[in-house]
Design a protein around this motif. Structure first.
Motif, PDB file in Angstrom:
ATOM      1  N   ARG A 207       6.264 -21.026 -23.477  1.00 10.49           N
ATOM      2  CA  ARG A 207       5.040 -21.692 -23.076  1.00 10.49           C
ATOM      3  C   ARG A 207       4.528 -21.169 -21.738  1.00 10.49           C
ATOM      4  NH1 ARG A 207       6.245 -28.084 -24.546  1.00 10.49           N
ATOM      5  NH2 ARG A 207       6.438 -27.780 -26.822  1.00 10.49           N
ATOM      6  N   ALA A 208       3.226 -21.125 -21.594  1.00  7.89           N
ATOM      7  CA  ALA A 208       2.553 -20.743 -20.350  1.00  7.89           C
ATOM      8  C   ALA A 208       2.918 -19.333 -19.896  1.00  7.89           C
ATOM      9  CB  ALA A 208       2.855 -21.762 -19.249  1.00  7.89           C
ATOM     10  N   GLY A 209       3.390 -18.505 -20.817  1.00  3.94           N
ATOM     11  CA  GLY A 209       3.685 -17.117 -20.482  1.00  3.94           C
ATOM     12  C   GLY A 209       4.997 -16.883 -19.777  1.00  3.94           C
ATOM     13  N   ALA A 210       5.776 -17.932 -19.542  1.00  2.40           N
ATOM     14  CA  ALA A 210       7.087 -17.775 -18.904  1.00  2.40           C
ATOM     15  C   ALA A 210       8.091 -17.249 -19.921  1.00  2.40           C
ATOM     16  CB  ALA A 210       7.558 -19.105 -18.338  1.00  2.40           C
ATOM     17  N   ALA A 211       9.229 -16.757 -19.424  1.00  2.00           N
ATOM     18  CA  ALA A 211      10.284 -16.276 -20.319  1.00  2.00           C
ATOM     19  C   ALA A 211      10.736 -17.401 -21.241  1.00  2.00           C
ATOM     20  CB  ALA A 211      11.464 -15.756 -19.504  1.00  2.00           C
TER      21      ALA A 211
END
Length: 297
Positions: A207-211
């Protein structure tokens, strides 16, 4: 220094020197907490006052309380690590676990997929972003035998798709370079084409571009297994086991498989020789005329 403070010092040392995962560090903390609680219950104020007979009695108590042999072995390993550290620091004059053994472990062979099952699992259908990510994730797991933490920690700069290699940071912060197979390279190229493939960006995003988190990967495995109607319990480490078993079955090179898996001790890798023997035994039983059971056609 009180035992509790010595344990805290050891855990700080462990975190700095070996950089274990938070899960591993928590396990050490729990195991050492059991030691402190047992010492308090027995009125033992210092580690110097611990003797092997006392420790053996503590292990027996945990065994009677239902702690599994594998948990007791891990418990003793955690305690040994603490006592080695204290001895090296000049804080302990003897080894309280000298000669203490846990109950014998019953060797449990890991479950693996056969080649058709593995191919079916990694063949995630669909061209949407989620399917492209999942396909690349499963292909890389099976292609390179990565640990879950190694995969979630990958950045694009760790991959050399042209050379078919991936650089991973394994246990104890040890770096190793592992080959990446053709199908995994193709799946990763498709993932890179989705955008956001800078060298410092995570390969697999949540989510949200995190790992992506380890928990998210585990949930995706369960969902994909249900979608495909698999009857086996599918989890990330299953593909690592499958990778190791298939590599050893095809090559017979135990040392090479050890290097690929990043095992510090070849004894850890040797469990896959038992899996390979099981496969050979099945082939023998099915093919050799003297091996067939009485009454079999």
């Amino acid at each position: 220094m009180a035992p509790g403070a010595q344990v805290d010092a050891y855990l700080r040392h462990l975190a700095a020197e070996r950089a274990p995962s938070p899960h591993t560090l928590d396990a050490y903390r729990r195991d050492l907490g059991k030691l402190l609680a047992m010492m308090q219950a027995h009125g033992v104020d210092t580690f110097d006052a611990l003797a092997p007979d006392r420790v053996r009695g503590m292990v027996a108590t945990f065994h009677r309380q239902g702690l599994a042999p594998s948990s007791l072995q891990r418990l003793l390993s955690s305690w040994r690590g603490l006592f080695r550290y204290l001895a090296a620091e000049g804080l302990l004059a003897h080894d309280p676990v000298a000669g203490v053994r846990g109950p014998k472990l019953r060797r449990k062979l890991p479950q693996v997929l056969d080649t058709d099952e593995a191919a079916g699992l990694v063949a995630v259908e669909g061209d949407d972003a989620l399917s492209v990510r999942d396909r690349a994730m499963l292909e890389l797991f099976y292609s390179s035998g990565l640990r879950l933490s190694e995969l979630t920690g990958l950045h694009w700069g760790d991959l050399d798709l042209a050379g078919g290699e991936v650089r991973v940071l394994g246990k104890g912060r040890k770096l190793r370079i592992v080959p990446v197979g053709r199908f995994a390279v193709e799946a990763l190229r498709a993932l890179a084409a989705e955008g956001g493939a800078g060298p410092d960006l995570p390969v697999f995003k949540g989510r949200a571009g995190a790992a992506i988190s380890s928990r998210a990967v585990q949930l995706r495995f369960k969902q994909l297994a249900l979608r495909q109607g698999s009857m086996k319990r599918i989890h990330p480490h299953l593909l690592r086991h499958t990778f190791a078993s298939h590599m050893l079955e095809s090559s017979g090179d135990l040392r090479a498989v050890q290097e690929l898996l990043g095992h510090a001790d070849i004894a850890t890798t040797q469990i896959y020789t038992h899996l390979d023997f099981q496969h050979l035994a099945k082939v023998y039983d099915a093919a050799h005329p003297r091996a067939r059971k009485r009454g079999a056609p």
